[in-house]
Design a protein around this motif. Sequence first.
Motif, mmCIF file in Angstrom:
data_model
loop_
_atom_site.group_PDB
_atom_site.id
_atom_site.type_symbol
_atom_site.label_atom_id
_atom_site.label_comp_id
_atom_site.label_asym_id
_atom_site.label_seq_id
_atom_site.Cartn_x
_atom_site.Cartn_y
_atom_site.Cartn_z
ATOM 1 N N TYR A 23 0.815 -1.214 0.000
ATOM 2 C CA TYR A 23 0.000 0.000 0.000
ATOM 3 C C TYR A 23 0.852 1.268 0.000
ATOM 4 O O TYR A 23 0.425 2.314 -0.503
ATOM 5 C CB TYR A 23 -0.924 -0.008 1.214
ATOM 6 C CG TYR A 23 -1.970 1.081 1.202
ATOM 7 C CD1 TYR A 23 -2.981 1.094 0.245
ATOM 8 C CD2 TYR A 23 -1.951 2.111 2.149
ATOM 9 C CE1 TYR A 23 -3.944 2.096 0.224
ATOM 10 C CE2 TYR A 23 -2.909 3.111 2.137
ATOM 11 C CZ TYR A 23 -3.904 3.096 1.176
ATOM 12 O OH TYR A 23 -4.850 4.090 1.152
ATOM 13 N N VAL A 29 0.592 5.417 -1.783
ATOM 14 C CA VAL A 29 0.277 6.609 -0.987
ATOM 15 C C VAL A 29 1.500 7.397 -0.535
ATOM 16 O O VAL A 29 1.392 8.593 -0.251
ATOM 17 C CB VAL A 29 -0.559 6.208 0.260
ATOM 18 C CG1 VAL A 29 -1.912 5.652 -0.160
ATOM 19 C CG2 VAL A 29 0.185 5.202 1.123
ATOM 20 N N ARG A 83 -1.944 2.453 -7.454
ATOM 21 C CA ARG A 83 -3.049 3.361 -7.113
ATOM 22 C C ARG A 83 -4.337 2.950 -7.824
ATOM 23 O O ARG A 83 -5.428 3.044 -7.261
ATOM 24 C CB ARG A 83 -2.675 4.799 -7.468
ATOM 25 C CG ARG A 83 -1.613 5.378 -6.554
ATOM 26 C CD ARG A 83 -1.201 6.777 -6.980
ATOM 27 N NE ARG A 83 -2.297 7.736 -6.919
ATOM 28 C CZ ARG A 83 -2.727 8.327 -5.806
ATOM 29 N NH1 ARG A 83 -2.156 8.030 -4.643
ATOM 30 N NH2 ARG A 83 -3.719 9.198 -5.839
ATOM 31 N N ILE A 90 -12.168 1.113 -3.700
ATOM 32 C CA ILE A 90 -13.088 2.194 -3.342
ATOM 33 C C ILE A 90 -14.268 2.227 -4.297
ATOM 34 O O ILE A 90 -15.430 2.350 -3.875
ATOM 35 C CB ILE A 90 -12.350 3.545 -3.350
ATOM 36 C CG1 ILE A 90 -11.137 3.505 -2.415
ATOM 37 C CG2 ILE A 90 -13.299 4.659 -2.949
ATOM 38 C CD1 ILE A 90 -11.480 3.281 -0.970
ATOM 39 N N THR A 100 -15.422 8.550 2.693
ATOM 40 C CA THR A 100 -16.060 7.443 1.988
ATOM 41 C C THR A 100 -17.436 7.149 2.568
ATOM 42 O O THR A 100 -18.391 6.876 1.837
ATOM 43 C CB THR A 100 -15.172 6.189 2.067
ATOM 44 O OG1 THR A 100 -13.868 6.499 1.590
ATOM 45 C CG2 THR A 100 -15.765 5.067 1.227
ATOM 46 N N ILE A 113 -6.425 9.548 -0.579
ATOM 47 C CA ILE A 113 -6.752 8.134 -0.774
ATOM 48 C C ILE A 113 -6.743 7.815 -2.266
ATOM 49 O O ILE A 113 -7.329 8.563 -3.062
ATOM 50 C CB ILE A 113 -8.130 7.805 -0.173
ATOM 51 C CG1 ILE A 113 -8.091 7.966 1.343
ATOM 52 C CG2 ILE A 113 -8.571 6.395 -0.542
ATOM 53 C CD1 ILE A 113 -9.408 7.689 2.026
ATOM 54 N N GLU A 172 -8.081 6.757 -5.383
ATOM 55 C CA GLU A 172 -9.400 6.497 -5.948
ATOM 56 C C GLU A 172 -9.370 6.993 -7.381
ATOM 57 O O GLU A 172 -8.681 7.960 -7.702
ATOM 58 C CB GLU A 172 -10.473 7.205 -5.120
ATOM 59 C CG GLU A 172 -11.904 6.783 -5.433
ATOM 60 C CD GLU A 172 -12.474 7.535 -6.615
ATOM 61 O OE1 GLU A 172 -13.320 6.984 -7.344
ATOM 62 O OE2 GLU A 172 -12.040 8.684 -6.811
#
Length: 335
Positions: free
Chosen positions: A95, A99, A128, A135, A196, A283, A285
């Motif tokens: 992850y 980010v 990403r 999401i 979210t 985040i 998305e």
Amino acid sequence: TSLVLHWLLLLVSPKLAQAKSGIGFWLSILAMGLLALTGNVLSAVAAWLLFQTRQETTKRSILANIASHEVAMFGLYVITVILALAVTSYWTFEYSYAVENNYSAILQSPSWLYPLGTDNFGRDVFSRLVFGGRISLLVGLLATFAPLLIGGFLGAVAGYYSHRIDQTIMRLLDILYAIPGILLAITIVTAFGTSTQNLILALSIGGIPGYARTMRASVLQVKQMEYIEAAHAVGVSDAKIILKHVIPNASAPMIIRSSLTVATAVISTSSLSYLGLGVESHIPEWGNILRIGSDYLETHPYLAIYPGLAIIALVLSFNFLGDGLRDALDPKMQK
């Protein structure tokens, strides 16, 4: 190799299934079975569906009818691939690559190290996109499931009971229906903040009236059937009639609508995130990625092309699946 073979089988299997006999059909079944032995569950399901398509129309299941719809199977296949990437990314992707800033790799072109390049902060675009699929699918499914349950229940009650209850529920929902969905979502997100959870809440509330109207129209037809009158005659309670007889037999249009609502929710999520009113900007998305990429269309167009293609692929796939569900669930569309 497995992916290429799946694409080939997806294209030729409906034609092979239409043949009354032939070695090509059984070779396809065998090939899918061999792929299933490697742990590929999708191959096992595809082999079973392909076998079901040879059955008589009266004996075929809904899944078998969908399997004979080439466009719907194409959409289902793309959705399965994106869903598999989103789920397996918990164990196979780091992850931090999506980010954390890496200023030594800013705006790198696609390469073996970075398959889709890096953005203006040195973050891996491929990672990403994979994490962004989580999401989009999460918001799309939850923003469809909540209004499906709430709107379906309200529509069933309104269509089944008296004129006064019907008018009370539907007029209250008309007030909500008069507010454009995207405007309502922007208002809720602006009032409660970008997150979210708030995005799911905003999209869910706007979808309730549409599901209620769809369910009400189906219930008005179903409650005139003889088996509903027979249930009344033997003293079955209204609650049992609604739950066991009315809703199951009036749910086909709701299922079709839900597949299309997921696509709408994905577009709304990306649109609001692109405007800075959806998911938090840090985040990964698809809308957030597209917003960053739009600033580099002339120098690094891939930053906008890849998330745009991902959105298009997922939305079209759900629309294709909705077409297949309509044909499979509507007796008038059966051949």
